[in-house]
Design a protein around this motif. Structure first.
Motif, mmCIF file in Angstrom:
data_model
loop_
_atom_site.group_PDB
_atom_site.id
_atom_site.type_symbol
_atom_site.label_atom_id
_atom_site.label_comp_id
_atom_site.label_asym_id
_atom_site.label_seq_id
_atom_site.Cartn_x
_atom_site.Cartn_y
_atom_site.Cartn_z
ATOM 1 N N ALA A 76 0.804 -1.241 0.000
ATOM 2 C CA ALA A 76 0.000 0.000 0.000
ATOM 3 C C ALA A 76 0.835 1.288 0.000
ATOM 4 C CB ALA A 76 -0.970 -0.014 1.175
ATOM 5 N N PRO A 77 1.828 1.452 0.902
ATOM 6 C CA PRO A 77 2.510 2.761 0.958
ATOM 7 C C PRO A 77 3.372 3.074 -0.258
ATOM 8 C CG PRO A 77 3.541 1.182 2.478
ATOM 9 C CD PRO A 77 2.306 0.522 1.950
ATOM 10 N N ARG A 78 3.535 2.126 -1.150
ATOM 11 C CA ARG A 78 4.327 2.388 -2.354
ATOM 12 C C ARG A 78 3.576 3.268 -3.354
ATOM 13 N NH1 ARG A 78 5.950 -4.010 -2.919
ATOM 14 N NH2 ARG A 78 7.447 -4.045 -1.204
ATOM 15 N N HIS A 79 2.266 3.474 -3.109
ATOM 16 C CA HIS A 79 1.426 4.129 -4.117
ATOM 17 C C HIS A 79 1.144 5.596 -3.836
ATOM 18 C CE1 HIS A 79 0.045 0.225 -6.002
ATOM 19 N NE2 HIS A 79 0.686 -0.178 -4.921
ATOM 20 N N PHE A 80 1.534 6.100 -2.686
ATOM 21 C CA PHE A 80 1.151 7.470 -2.336
ATOM 22 C C PHE A 80 2.185 8.079 -1.399
ATOM 23 C CE2 PHE A 80 -0.633 4.715 0.913
ATOM 24 C CZ PHE A 80 -0.348 5.378 2.093
ATOM 25 N N LYS A 112 3.511 4.297 7.051
ATOM 26 C CA LYS A 112 2.175 4.837 7.326
ATOM 27 C C LYS A 112 1.792 5.927 6.336
ATOM 28 C CE LYS A 112 -0.645 6.762 11.032
ATOM 29 N NZ LYS A 112 -0.668 7.251 12.412
ATOM 30 N N TYR A 113 2.727 6.796 6.017
ATOM 31 C CA TYR A 113 2.382 7.970 5.201
ATOM 32 C C TYR A 113 2.834 7.862 3.753
ATOM 33 C CZ TYR A 113 1.106 9.850 9.714
ATOM 34 O OH TYR A 113 0.507 10.030 10.925
ATOM 35 N N GLY A 114 3.428 6.741 3.399
ATOM 36 C CA GLY A 114 3.684 6.465 1.998
ATOM 37 C C GLY A 114 4.984 7.045 1.463
ATOM 38 N N TYR A 115 5.407 6.487 0.337
ATOM 39 C CA TYR A 115 6.707 6.916 -0.207
ATOM 40 C C TYR A 115 6.810 6.671 -1.719
ATOM 41 C CZ TYR A 115 7.523 1.940 0.965
ATOM 42 O OH TYR A 115 7.405 0.577 1.092
ATOM 43 N N VAL A 116 5.762 6.988 -2.460
ATOM 44 C CA VAL A 116 5.754 6.675 -3.893
ATOM 45 C C VAL A 116 6.987 7.195 -4.655
ATOM 46 C CG1 VAL A 116 4.158 8.568 -4.528
ATOM 47 C CG2 VAL A 116 4.362 6.579 -6.008
ATOM 48 N N PRO A 117 7.522 8.406 -4.374
ATOM 49 C CA PRO A 117 8.677 8.844 -5.180
ATOM 50 C C PRO A 117 9.906 7.952 -4.988
ATOM 51 C CG PRO A 117 8.156 10.482 -3.478
ATOM 52 C CD PRO A 117 7.068 9.462 -3.435
ATOM 53 N N GLY A 147 5.630 1.887 -14.720
ATOM 54 C CA GLY A 147 4.586 2.737 -15.306
ATOM 55 C C GLY A 147 3.479 3.027 -14.298
ATOM 56 N N HIS A 148 3.126 2.018 -13.527
ATOM 57 C CA HIS A 148 2.060 2.202 -12.538
ATOM 58 C C HIS A 148 2.447 3.228 -11.469
ATOM 59 C CE1 HIS A 148 -1.453 0.973 -10.129
ATOM 60 N NE2 HIS A 148 -0.677 1.406 -9.132
ATOM 61 N N TYR A 149 3.617 3.041 -10.891
ATOM 62 C CA TYR A 149 4.005 3.933 -9.784
ATOM 63 C C TYR A 149 4.241 5.367 -10.283
ATOM 64 C CZ TYR A 149 4.604 -0.395 -7.135
ATOM 65 O OH TYR A 149 4.392 -1.598 -6.518
ATOM 66 N N ILE A 150 4.763 5.508 -11.490
ATOM 67 C CA ILE A 150 4.927 6.857 -12.053
ATOM 68 C C ILE A 150 3.551 7.497 -12.239
ATOM 69 C CG2 ILE A 150 5.633 8.158 -14.107
ATOM 70 C CD1 ILE A 150 7.949 6.096 -14.385
ATOM 71 N N GLY A 151 2.601 6.710 -12.719
ATOM 72 C CA GLY A 151 1.233 7.219 -12.857
ATOM 73 C C GLY A 151 0.699 7.701 -11.515
ATOM 74 N N ASP A 152 0.869 6.898 -10.487
ATOM 75 C CA ASP A 152 0.377 7.281 -9.159
ATOM 76 C C ASP A 152 1.040 8.572 -8.668
ATOM 77 O OD1 ASP A 152 -1.302 5.141 -9.057
ATOM 78 O OD2 ASP A 152 -0.217 4.039 -7.511
#
Ligand SMILES: [Zn+2]
Length: 338
Positions: A76-80, A112-117, A147-152
């Motif tokens: 989950a936290p990989r997306h935001f 908890k707070y995510g780390y997409v970059p 591609g997915h994570y860049i999109g997010d």
């Protein structure tokens, strides 16, 4: 999907009337698939045939990281990234790279707070390694995921703690922005912007720049929803549907169109930016991985029919006719129920 929505507390008065929460990507399935496809047309010649020949995989697997959330608690936290949680002006102050971030923040905070970059950079590293090893399956796997994570990272509501408008009485905003608006508006958008993949000297700086741009749109996303809602009674803004014995509330097409009219250009720009950046990251990974000969990794070389089809498709992309030529695969898949 941004979060595990099933864990959100529902208001007491509407236990049987909730929003339809789509099982969708940071973008919905439609956009995640579309940006992976568009990225293929932005690649240079040495990468072109390999990616084009494997475009069905890249498109179909674009939402996979969201599906993986159901079985992998680490996903989950990989997306935001909830930037507010990381302090004032976090988008400008947070470290560009993961190694520095883990020195600065406890792992629990990052989870908890995510780390997409940072996830984008991690998967870029895995893709680079796959190129170095000339590992066909891993190249495709990590290309689709990247591609997915860049999109997010390009979705405004993936950069804020108010990710569904739940803190401002606008619950439902997440799927409105990323799924409903593209669904009603995308066929009218230009999907060609002339971008050609560029080498990224510092991918970390580039993805953080994308996150900042997306985050800069959050206020518009919220405010335009309020504007579109003004003078519109709930009976016009929402409609109810019954599914599996349960009543759901979702936005009416009229409201979505109104919101799309106010904000659509910015959703459109984020879609194109996502596709451009995916091409840049794929290309950079290929260069950093030693520019392997991708044609030699094709299971079967392009035959005459393939070359003809590729030519037609690239021309349609160039002329911005993918939708009218029925070559936009996400739309084909939508109509075939894939
Ligand atoms: Zn996602």
């Amino acid at each position: 999907m941004r979060r595990n929505f099933s864990r959100l507390k529902l208001p007491f008065f509407s236990v049987s009337m909730v929003f339809i929460l789509l099982i969708c990507g940071g973008w919905g399935f439609l956009v995640h698939r579309t940006i992976n496809q568009l990225a293929v047309y932005r690649l240079p010649r040495p990468m072109r045939d390999f990616y084009w020949k494997n475009r069905t995989y890249l498109v179909q697997q674009a939402p996979r990281p969201d599906v993986r959330r159901n079985s992998d608690p680490r996903e989950a936290p990989r997306h935001f990234i909830d930037l507010e949680a990381y302090g004032d002006s976090a988008a400008w102050k947070m470290p560009l790279h993961w190694d520095d971030a883990v020195r600065q923040y406890p792992m629990d905070t990052l989870r908890k707070y995510g780390y997409v970059p940072y996830e984008v950079q991690r998967v870029k590293g895995l893709l680079t390694e796959a190129f170095r090893l000339r590992d066909r399956d891993s190249i495709l796997f990590y290309s689709a995921d990247l591609g997915h994570y860049i999109g997010d990272a390009n979705v405004p509501l993936h950069s804020t703690i108010n990710y569904d408008g739940q803190l401002t009485g606008q619950r439902g905003l997440h799927s409105l922005w990323e799924s409903a608006v593209p669904d009603v508006a995308m066929d009218g958008w230009s999907l060609h912007d002339g971008h050609r993949a560029q080498y990224l000297g510092d991918p970390g700086a580039v993805i953080w720049s994308a996150v900042r741009r997306a985050n800069g749109l959050v206020n518009d996303v919220l405010e335009e929803e309020l504007e579109a809602s003004k003078g519109m009674p709930d009976s016009v803004k929402y409609h109810k549907e019954r599914r599996n014995g349960r009543e759901y509330r979702t936005y009416t097409r009229r409201f979505v169109q109104d919101y799309a009219g106010r904000l659509g250009a910015r959703v459109h720009e984020q879609l194109l930016s996502s596709a451009d950046l995916i091409a840049d990251f794929w290309y950079t990974s290929w260069v950093d991985g030693g520019k392997p000969d991708l044609d030699s990794l094709l299971v079967t070389p392009l035959d005459k029919g393939d070359r003809r089809a590729r030519k037609v498709e690239f021309k349609a992309a160039r002329k911005d006719r993918l939708v009218t030529s029925r070559l936009l695969m996400a739309r084909q898949q939508a109509t075939t129920g894939d």
